[in-house]
Design a protein around this motif. Structure first.
Motif, PDB file in Angstrom:
ATOM      1  N   ARG A   3       0.862  -1.182   0.000  1.00  0.00           N
ATOM      2  CA  ARG A   3       0.000   0.000   0.000  1.00  0.00           C
ATOM      3  C   ARG A   3       0.892   1.223   0.000  1.00  0.00           C
ATOM      4  NH1 ARG A   3      -5.126  -1.147   2.307  1.00  0.00           N
ATOM      5  NH2 ARG A   3      -5.185  -3.282   3.058  1.00  0.00           N
ATOM      6  N   GLN A   4       0.474   2.234  -0.705  1.00  0.00           N
ATOM      7  CA  GLN A   4       1.279   3.447  -0.761  1.00  0.00           C
ATOM      8  C   GLN A   4       0.666   4.548   0.097  1.00  0.00           C
ATOM      9  OE1 GLN A   4       1.690   4.181  -5.009  1.00  0.00           O
ATOM     10  NE2 GLN A   4       3.639   3.106  -5.000  1.00  0.00           N
ATOM     11  N   ILE A   5       1.531   5.160   0.874  1.00  0.00           N
ATOM     12  CA  ILE A   5       1.142   6.309   1.692  1.00  0.00           C
ATOM     13  C   ILE A   5       2.115   7.417   1.335  1.00  0.00           C
ATOM     14  CG2 ILE A   5       1.146   7.218   4.055  1.00  0.00           C
ATOM     15  CD1 ILE A   5       0.358   4.522   5.077  1.00  0.00           C
ATOM     16  N   VAL A   6       1.630   8.625   1.242  1.00  0.00           N
ATOM     17  CA  VAL A   6       2.535   9.726   0.950  1.00  0.00           C
ATOM     18  C   VAL A   6       2.930  10.398   2.269  1.00  0.00           C
ATOM     19  CG1 VAL A   6       0.665  11.374   0.472  1.00  0.00           C
ATOM     20  CG2 VAL A   6       2.912  11.788  -0.457  1.00  0.00           C
ATOM     21  N   LEU A   7       4.223  10.673   2.401  1.00  0.00           N
ATOM     22  CA  LEU A   7       4.719  11.368   3.589  1.00  0.00           C
ATOM     23  C   LEU A   7       4.741  12.859   3.288  1.00  0.00           C
ATOM     24  CD1 LEU A   7       6.007  11.306   6.440  1.00  0.00           C
ATOM     25  CD2 LEU A   7       8.229  11.154   5.310  1.00  0.00           C
ATOM     26  N   ALA A   8       4.023  13.624   4.102  1.00  0.00           N
ATOM     27  CA  ALA A   8       3.921  15.071   3.880  1.00  0.00           C
ATOM     28  C   ALA A   8       5.174  15.767   4.388  1.00  0.00           C
ATOM     29  CB  ALA A   8       2.673  15.614   4.570  1.00  0.00           C
ATOM     30  N   SER A   9       6.305  15.407   3.773  1.00  0.00           N
ATOM     31  CA  SER A   9       7.598  15.979   4.168  1.00  0.00           C
ATOM     32  C   SER A   9       8.609  15.646   3.088  1.00  0.00           C
ATOM     33  CB  SER A   9       8.053  15.365   5.496  1.00  0.00           C
ATOM     34  OG  SER A   9       9.413  15.675   5.741  1.00  0.00           O
ATOM     35  N   GLY A  10       9.630  16.458   2.993  1.00  0.00           N
ATOM     36  CA  GLY A  10      10.717  16.144   2.066  1.00  0.00           C
ATOM     37  C   GLY A  10      11.937  15.681   2.843  1.00  0.00           C
ATOM     38  N   ASN A  11      11.777  15.495   4.158  1.00  0.00           N
ATOM     39  CA  ASN A  11      12.915  15.146   5.013  1.00  0.00           C
ATOM     40  C   ASN A  11      13.327  13.688   4.790  1.00  0.00           C
ATOM     41  OD1 ASN A  11      14.326  14.141   7.401  1.00  0.00           O
ATOM     42  ND2 ASN A  11      13.844  16.107   8.341  1.00  0.00           N
ATOM     43  N   GLN A  12      14.539  13.500   4.248  1.00  0.00           N
ATOM     44  CA  GLN A  12      15.009  12.150   3.918  1.00  0.00           C
ATOM     45  C   GLN A  12      15.188  11.284   5.169  1.00  0.00           C
ATOM     46  OE1 GLN A  12      15.246  10.741   0.758  1.00  0.00           O
ATOM     47  NE2 GLN A  12      14.166  12.649   0.359  1.00  0.00           N
ATOM     48  N   LYS A  14      13.392  11.378   7.946  1.00  0.00           N
ATOM     49  CA  LYS A  14      12.065  10.897   8.360  1.00  0.00           C
ATOM     50  C   LYS A  14      11.554   9.817   7.402  1.00  0.00           C
ATOM     51  CE  LYS A  14      10.507  15.174  10.567  1.00  0.00           C
ATOM     52  NZ  LYS A  14       9.548  16.282  10.522  1.00  0.00           N
ATOM     53  N   LEU A  15      11.777  10.037   6.104  1.00  0.00           N
ATOM     54  CA  LEU A  15      11.307   9.084   5.089  1.00  0.00           C
ATOM     55  C   LEU A  15      11.918   7.709   5.347  1.00  0.00           C
ATOM     56  CD1 LEU A  15       9.654   8.838   2.405  1.00  0.00           C
ATOM     57  CD2 LEU A  15      11.826   9.128   1.219  1.00  0.00           C
ATOM     58  N   LYS A  16      13.215   7.703   5.633  1.00  0.00           N
ATOM     59  CA  LYS A  16      13.933   6.446   5.884  1.00  0.00           C
ATOM     60  C   LYS A  16      13.376   5.757   7.135  1.00  0.00           C
ATOM     61  CE  LYS A  16      18.654   5.522   6.406  1.00  0.00           C
ATOM     62  NZ  LYS A  16      20.039   6.013   6.406  1.00  0.00           N
ATOM     63  N   GLU A  17      13.184   6.559   8.199  1.00  0.00           N
ATOM     64  CA  GLU A  17      12.656   6.004   9.458  1.00  0.00           C
ATOM     65  C   GLU A  17      11.282   5.386   9.246  1.00  0.00           C
ATOM     66  OE1 GLU A  17      12.605   8.664  12.899  1.00  0.00           O
ATOM     67  OE2 GLU A  17      14.762   9.016  12.761  1.00  0.00           O
ATOM     68  N   PHE A  18      10.387   6.098   8.562  1.00  0.00           N
ATOM     69  CA  PHE A  18       9.021   5.583   8.385  1.00  0.00           C
ATOM     70  C   PHE A  18       8.997   4.345   7.496  1.00  0.00           C
ATOM     71  CE2 PHE A  18       7.554   9.956   9.658  1.00  0.00           C
ATOM     72  CZ  PHE A  18       6.927   9.525  10.816  1.00  0.00           C
ATOM     73  N   ASN A  19       9.840   4.317   6.467  1.00  0.00           N
ATOM     74  CA  ASN A  19       9.872   3.127   5.623  1.00  0.00           C
ATOM     75  C   ASN A  19      10.384   1.916   6.400  1.00  0.00           C
ATOM     76  OD1 ASN A  19       8.783   3.246   2.925  1.00  0.00           O
ATOM     77  ND2 ASN A  19      10.204   4.930   2.565  1.00  0.00           N
ATOM     78  N   LEU A  67       0.597  10.662   5.609  1.00  0.00           N
ATOM     79  CA  LEU A  67       1.136  10.647   6.963  1.00  0.00           C
ATOM     80  C   LEU A  67       1.930  11.933   7.132  1.00  0.00           C
ATOM     81  CD1 LEU A  67       1.644   8.907   9.523  1.00  0.00           C
ATOM     82  CD2 LEU A  67       3.627   7.957   8.352  1.00  0.00           C
ATOM     83  N   ALA A  68       1.643  12.668   8.188  1.00  0.00           N
ATOM     84  CA  ALA A  68       2.404  13.888   8.446  1.00  0.00           C
ATOM     85  C   ALA A  68       2.911  13.852   9.867  1.00  0.00           C
ATOM     86  CB  ALA A  68       1.532  15.121   8.238  1.00  0.00           C
ATOM     87  N   ASP A  69       4.070  14.429  10.046  1.00  0.00           N
ATOM     88  CA  ASP A  69       4.669  14.445  11.359  1.00  0.00           C
ATOM     89  C   ASP A  69       5.015  15.897  11.642  1.00  0.00           C
ATOM     90  OD1 ASP A  69       7.185  13.592  13.251  1.00  0.00           O
ATOM     91  OD2 ASP A  69       7.896  14.809  11.611  1.00  0.00           O
ATOM     92  N   HIS A 153      25.109  11.119  14.211  1.00  0.00           N
ATOM     93  CA  HIS A 153      23.922  10.416  13.700  1.00  0.00           C
ATOM     94  C   HIS A 153      22.734  11.371  13.802  1.00  0.00           C
ATOM     95  CE1 HIS A 153      26.143   6.721  13.619  1.00  0.00           C
ATOM     96  NE2 HIS A 153      26.321   6.702  14.928  1.00  0.00           N
ATOM     97  N   GLY A 154      21.592  10.928  13.275  1.00  0.00           N
ATOM     98  CA  GLY A 154      20.367  11.707  13.457  1.00  0.00           C
ATOM     99  C   GLY A 154      20.377  12.988  12.646  1.00  0.00           C
ATOM    100  N   PHE A 155      19.487  13.899  13.044  1.00  0.00           N
ATOM    101  CA  PHE A 155      19.367  15.175  12.327  1.00  0.00           C
ATOM    102  C   PHE A 155      18.748  16.183  13.285  1.00  0.00           C
ATOM    103  CE2 PHE A 155      15.735  12.452  11.442  1.00  0.00           C
ATOM    104  CZ  PHE A 155      14.638  13.269  11.659  1.00  0.00           C
ATOM    105  N   GLY A 156      18.594  17.422  12.822  1.00  0.00           N
ATOM    106  CA  GLY A 156      17.961  18.436  13.665  1.00  0.00           C
ATOM    107  C   GLY A 156      18.778  18.735  14.907  1.00  0.00           C
TER     108      GLY A 156
END
Length: 199
Positions: A3-12, A14-19, A67-69, A153-156
């Motif tokens: 199933r495809q969900i779009v992540l309302a972010s361009g943050n790579q 976050k994208l990696k974590e959610f996948n 999905l938005a964070d 590691h991490g970001f922000g």
């Protein structure tokens, strides 16, 4: 078939974590940039309002569930700032390093006891743009602000966030360990429990 969900972010990051965490549910998380979706105007005054605005925007423009964070850092000595402005604390085009430096400058002269802070994460999952009952999950992670950045590691704000009990910065944690205990990790655990009913 995933199933495809779009992540309302361009943050790579976050994208990696959610996948990573949603893979077991057969969910593929795609960045909104793949659909040329511009960032939503975050006009809310709270994390939950901004997350809903972002999720609805991504649903409207892609026709997919979204999905938005919305997450950020609250520092007690700064009355909860940077809060919802965490990503653009030092200005609209600020880098993580700029934001971290501004935070350190504002906390200059503050004693270690006065540097209490927490990361907050609000996750919103919407099945469609008119979803009347979006799934809302939240997590918070208490800690302190370090006098100097540590780890890579991490970001922000991870390099400045002292993890309670471990005596190291969030940016020194391996991703798997961070994902278990962080604010986003906690919100994601709630999401994993609750999202199957929504899918």
């Amino acid at each position: 078939m995933s199933r495809q969900i779009v992540l309302a972010s361009g943050n790579q990051g976050k994208l990696k974590e959610f996948n990573m965490v949603l893979a077991d549910l057969g969910v593929e998380v795609l960045p909104q940039s793949q659909f040329n979706v511009p960032d939503a105007d975050e006009t809310g005054l709270s994390f939950v309002e901004n997350a809903i605005i972002k999720a609805r925007h991504a649903c409207q423009l892609t026709g997919l569930p979204a999905l938005a964070d919305d997450s950020g850092l609250e520092v007690d000595a700064l009355n909860g700032a940077p809060g919802i402005y965490s990503a653009r604390f030092a200005g609209p085009d600020a880098t993580d390093a700029d934001n971290n430096q501004k935070l350190l400058d504002m906390l200059a002269g503050t004693s270690p006891e006065e540097r209490s802070a927490r990361f907050r994460c609000l996750l919103v999952f919407m099945r469609h743009a008119a979803d009347p009952t979006p799934l809302i999950c939240q997590g918070s992670w208490e800690g302190k602000i370090l006098p100097l950045p540590q780890g890579d590691h991490g970001f922000g704000y991870d390099p400045l966030f002292l993890v309670p009990g471990l005596d190291i910065a969030s940016a020194q944690l391996p991703a798997e360990q961070k994902n278990k205990i962080s604010h986003r990790g906690q919100a994601v655990q709630q999401l994993l429990k609750m999202i199957p009913a929504y899918l």
